[in-house]
Design an enzyme around this catalytic site. Structure first.
Site, mmCIF file in Angstrom:
data_model
loop_
_atom_site.group_PDB
_atom_site.id
_atom_site.type_symbol
_atom_site.label_atom_id
_atom_site.label_comp_id
_atom_site.label_asym_id
_atom_site.label_seq_id
_atom_site.Cartn_x
_atom_site.Cartn_y
_atom_site.Cartn_z
ATOM 1 N N ASP A 165 -40.267 83.781 38.356
ATOM 2 C CA ASP A 165 -39.090 84.090 37.532
ATOM 3 C C ASP A 165 -38.736 85.572 37.530
ATOM 4 O O ASP A 165 -37.605 85.936 37.195
ATOM 5 C CB ASP A 165 -39.329 83.646 36.081
ATOM 6 C CG ASP A 165 -39.332 82.139 35.933
ATOM 7 O OD1 ASP A 165 -38.729 81.458 36.791
ATOM 8 O OD2 ASP A 165 -39.929 81.648 34.962
ATOM 9 N N ARG A 199 -35.825 94.059 23.840
ATOM 10 C CA ARG A 199 -34.473 94.598 23.987
ATOM 11 C C ARG A 199 -33.732 94.673 22.651
ATOM 12 O O ARG A 199 -32.660 95.254 22.568
ATOM 13 C CB ARG A 199 -33.694 93.742 24.990
ATOM 14 C CG ARG A 199 -34.292 93.823 26.387
ATOM 15 C CD ARG A 199 -33.498 93.036 27.406
ATOM 16 N NE ARG A 199 -33.663 91.597 27.276
ATOM 17 C CZ ARG A 199 -34.702 90.924 27.786
ATOM 18 N NH1 ARG A 199 -35.660 91.566 28.424
ATOM 19 N NH2 ARG A 199 -34.786 89.622 27.647
ATOM 20 N N HIS A 209 -49.566 106.973 5.186
ATOM 21 C CA HIS A 209 -49.835 105.612 4.738
ATOM 22 C C HIS A 209 -48.931 105.291 3.545
ATOM 23 O O HIS A 209 -48.325 106.178 2.933
ATOM 24 C CB HIS A 209 -51.304 105.459 4.365
ATOM 25 C CG HIS A 209 -52.203 105.387 5.560
ATOM 26 N ND1 HIS A 209 -53.523 105.003 5.490
ATOM 27 C CD2 HIS A 209 -51.968 105.636 6.870
ATOM 28 C CE1 HIS A 209 -54.068 105.025 6.695
ATOM 29 N NE2 HIS A 209 -53.131 105.412 7.548
ATOM 30 N N TRP A 260 -30.257 79.366 31.232
ATOM 31 C CA TRP A 260 -31.019 79.493 30.000
ATOM 32 C C TRP A 260 -31.077 78.125 29.343
ATOM 33 O O TRP A 260 -30.036 77.468 29.236
ATOM 34 C CB TRP A 260 -30.337 80.484 29.065
ATOM 35 C CG TRP A 260 -30.298 81.885 29.574
ATOM 36 C CD1 TRP A 260 -29.261 82.512 30.182
ATOM 37 C CD2 TRP A 260 -31.356 82.852 29.484
ATOM 38 N NE1 TRP A 260 -29.594 83.805 30.488
ATOM 39 C CE2 TRP A 260 -30.878 84.037 30.050
ATOM 40 C CE3 TRP A 260 -32.647 82.831 28.980
ATOM 41 C CZ2 TRP A 260 -31.651 85.187 30.128
ATOM 42 C CZ3 TRP A 260 -33.409 83.970 29.051
ATOM 43 C CH2 TRP A 260 -32.915 85.118 29.615
ATOM 44 N N GLU A 305 -49.469 104.396 0.458
ATOM 45 C CA GLU A 305 -49.801 105.005 -0.823
ATOM 46 C C GLU A 305 -49.355 106.466 -0.862
ATOM 47 O O GLU A 305 -48.800 106.933 -1.866
ATOM 48 C CB GLU A 305 -51.314 104.920 -1.070
ATOM 49 C CG GLU A 305 -51.850 103.500 -1.163
ATOM 50 C CD GLU A 305 -52.377 102.978 0.162
ATOM 51 O OE1 GLU A 305 -53.419 102.297 0.151
ATOM 52 O OE2 GLU A 305 -51.743 103.249 1.213
ATOM 53 N N GLY A 361 -46.198 79.894 32.101
ATOM 54 C CA GLY A 361 -45.983 78.571 32.664
ATOM 55 C C GLY A 361 -46.881 77.528 32.035
ATOM 56 O O GLY A 361 -47.763 77.833 31.227
ATOM 57 N N PRO A 362 -46.683 76.254 32.411
ATOM 58 C CA PRO A 362 -47.415 75.158 31.771
ATOM 59 C C PRO A 362 -48.923 75.176 32.007
ATOM 60 O O PRO A 362 -49.683 74.719 31.158
ATOM 61 C CB PRO A 362 -46.777 73.904 32.380
ATOM 62 C CG PRO A 362 -46.112 74.359 33.640
ATOM 63 C CD PRO A 362 -45.694 75.758 33.391
ATOM 64 N N THR A 409 -45.581 83.025 36.688
ATOM 65 C CA THR A 409 -44.309 83.301 36.019
ATOM 66 C C THR A 409 -43.668 84.569 36.576
ATOM 67 O O THR A 409 -42.463 84.625 36.822
ATOM 68 C CB THR A 409 -44.525 83.442 34.501
ATOM 69 O OG1 THR A 409 -45.024 82.204 33.987
ATOM 70 C CG2 THR A 409 -43.241 83.802 33.785
#
Length: 365
Positions: free
Chosen positions: A204, A211, A54, A174, A56, A297-298, A200
Site C-alpha cells: 500500500d 496529518r 507539570h 477508501w 501542579e 494486514g490480516p 502493508t
C-alpha cells in the site's frame, strides 16, 4: 473515602484539563490539576509537553500567593522525584497547600505511594480514589508500561459490511468516508507508536503519519515489522527517517541497506512463528512507548490478537460489500466448534457519517 459534590466537580475539571495534553505529553502521563480556595477555583494546569511544567506547578503559578491553604485536585499522585523538572510534592508543600485529593496512584515505582507519603509527612491532608477509573482510562498506556512491562496495544481495522478490508486485488482506498478517517487521525495523534508490517508498506505504501488535528505537532514513532528487513527504503513511511524504525529478527543484507539510507533498525529475537512479538513489545516499552496504534494486514493483525497482545479494537465499518474474494479482516486459527467462539463483549458504538465505529476494550486498564 467520602467525597462531596464539590470534590466531584473539581476533579472532573481536573480531568478535563488533563485531556488537553492527550496528544502532546507522551511518554509522560496526562495530568490535570485544579486549585480551590474558599470554594473558588484559583488555578488550573495540565501537563502540556515533555520537559514542560507539570500540572501542579502550572496551577500553582496561576494561583500565586492565593495557593496558601488551598485544596489541590490532581488526576495522578504528585511526583516526588527530580527529572526534567523538580518534584511536584515539594512545589505543593512550599506553596502552603493544605489538602490534596488525587484520582489514582502513580504506577511509576519512583512515585507510587511515596508522593502520597511525602505530602502526609509535611502535614498535608491527602486522600485519593475520586474518579479513579476515568483517570486510569486517560493513561492506559502509561499504566500498562509500568505494571505489565509492555505498551497498551490498540488495533484499528477498516472493514466492509461483510468483514473485508480490501478487494481481491488488494485495493482498499477508501472503504470508509472522511469523517471516519479524521477520527483515525485522533487515535494516531495520541499514540506513542504507529505499528505496521512490511507487507502493508510494500503493497500500500502508506505514510501512516499524523496529518490532523492541526495542533498536534508531535509525530509518533512509526515501526515496521519485517523478519528479514525486506522493506523498500524509498517507501513513504520513511520520508522522515527520524521517526521511523524497522524491527526484524534476521541480520540480512536488507538490514544493511536500510541503515545505509539512514533508517533506524532493531534486531530482536525470533520464535518458531518468526518475529518474537513478546520481544517486540518489550523493546517498544523500553523506548518508552505507552500506546501502540496498529494498522496492518490480516496476518499480523491475527497474530497479535491470537497471541493476546491486543488490548483494544477499533473497527470502522462501512456500508459496502466487497464479496467473498475480498481480503478478510483477520487471519485467525479456525474454531473447531461454535462453543469455542470468542465473545468480545459490548462495544462502544459511534457513527461517523455513513460509517460506524465499534470500540472494544478487551482488557482492563
Amino acid at each position: 473515602m467520602s467525597f462531596t459534590g464539590a470534590d466531584l466537580k473539581h476533579m472532573t475539571e481536573a480531568l478535563q484539563a488533563a485531556r488537553r495534553g492527550l496528544c502532546s505529553t507522551d511518554p509522560n502521563p496526562r495530568v490535570g490539576c485544579v486549585l480551590v480556595n474558599e470554594n473558588q477555583v484559583i488555578g488550573r494546569g495540565w501537563h502540556q509537553t515533555v520537559g514542560g511544567a507539570h500540572a501542579e506547578v502550572m496551577a500553582l503559578q496561576q494561583a500565586g500567593l492565593r495557593a496558601r491553604s488551598s485544596h489541590a485536585y490532581v488526576t495522578l499522585e504528585p511526583c516526588c522525584h527530580s527529572g526534567r523538572t523538580g518534584p511536584c510534592t515539594t512545589a505543593l508543600i512550599e506553596a502552603g497547600v493544605s489538602r490534596v485529593t488525587y484520582a489514582m496512584r502513580d504506577p511509576d515505582p519512583r512515585v507510587s505511594g511515596q508522593g502520597h507519603q511525602a505530602l502526609v509527612d509535611a502535614g498535608i491532608k491527602v486522600d485519593y480514589g475520586l474518579l479513579e477509573q476515568p483517570a486510569s482510562e486517560l493513561n492506559v498506556g502509561f499504566i500498562s508500561r509500568h505494571q505489565r512491562g509492555k505498551p497498551w496495544v490498540r488495533l484499528k481495522l477498516a472493514i466492509s459490511l461483510d468483514g473485508r478490508i480490501a478487494a481481491n486485488d488488494g485495493s482498499s482506498n477508501w472503504i470508509t468516508g472522511k469523517a471516519a478517517r479524521a477520527d483515525v487521525q485522533f487515535w494516531r495523534a495520541r499514540a506513542s507508536v504507529i505499528l505496521t508490517g512490511s507487507g502493508t508498506v510494500n503493497w500500500d505504501n502508506p505514510q501512516l503519519n499524523v496529518r490532523s488535528p492541526a495542533d498536534s505537532a508531535r509525530q509518533p514513532l512509526r515501526v515496521v515489522l519485517s523478519s528479514s528487513f525486506t522493506v523498500d527504503p524509498a517507501a513513504k513511511i520513511f520520508a522522515d527517517s527520524d521517526t521511523a524504525l524497522v524491527m526484524g529478527c534476521i541480520d540480512s543484507p536488507g538490514k544493511q541497506a536500510l541503515q545505509q539510507t539512514g533508517i533506524s533498525t532493531c534486531l530482536v529475537t525470533a520464535d518458531k512463528a518468526g518475529l518474537n512479538l513478546s520481544a517486540v513489545m518489550a523493546e517498544l516499552a523500553g523506548y518508552p512507548a505507552n500506546e501502540v496504534h496498529v494498522e496492518c494486514g490480516p496476518a499480523l493483525a491475527g497474530n497479535l490478537l491470537a497471541a493476546g497482545y491486543v488490548d483494544e479494537l477499533l473497527i470502522y465499518q462501512a456500508d459496502c460489500l466487497l464479496g467473498d474474494q475480498g481480503l478478510p479482516m483477520l487471519k485467525l486459527p479456525g474454531l473447531k466448534t461454535i462453543t469455542d467462539v470468542q465473545r468480545l463483549g459490548t462495544p462502544e458504538l459511534r457513527q461517523f457519517g455513513q460509517d460506524r465505529r465499534l470500540r472494544y476494550v478487551l482488557k482492563e486498564p
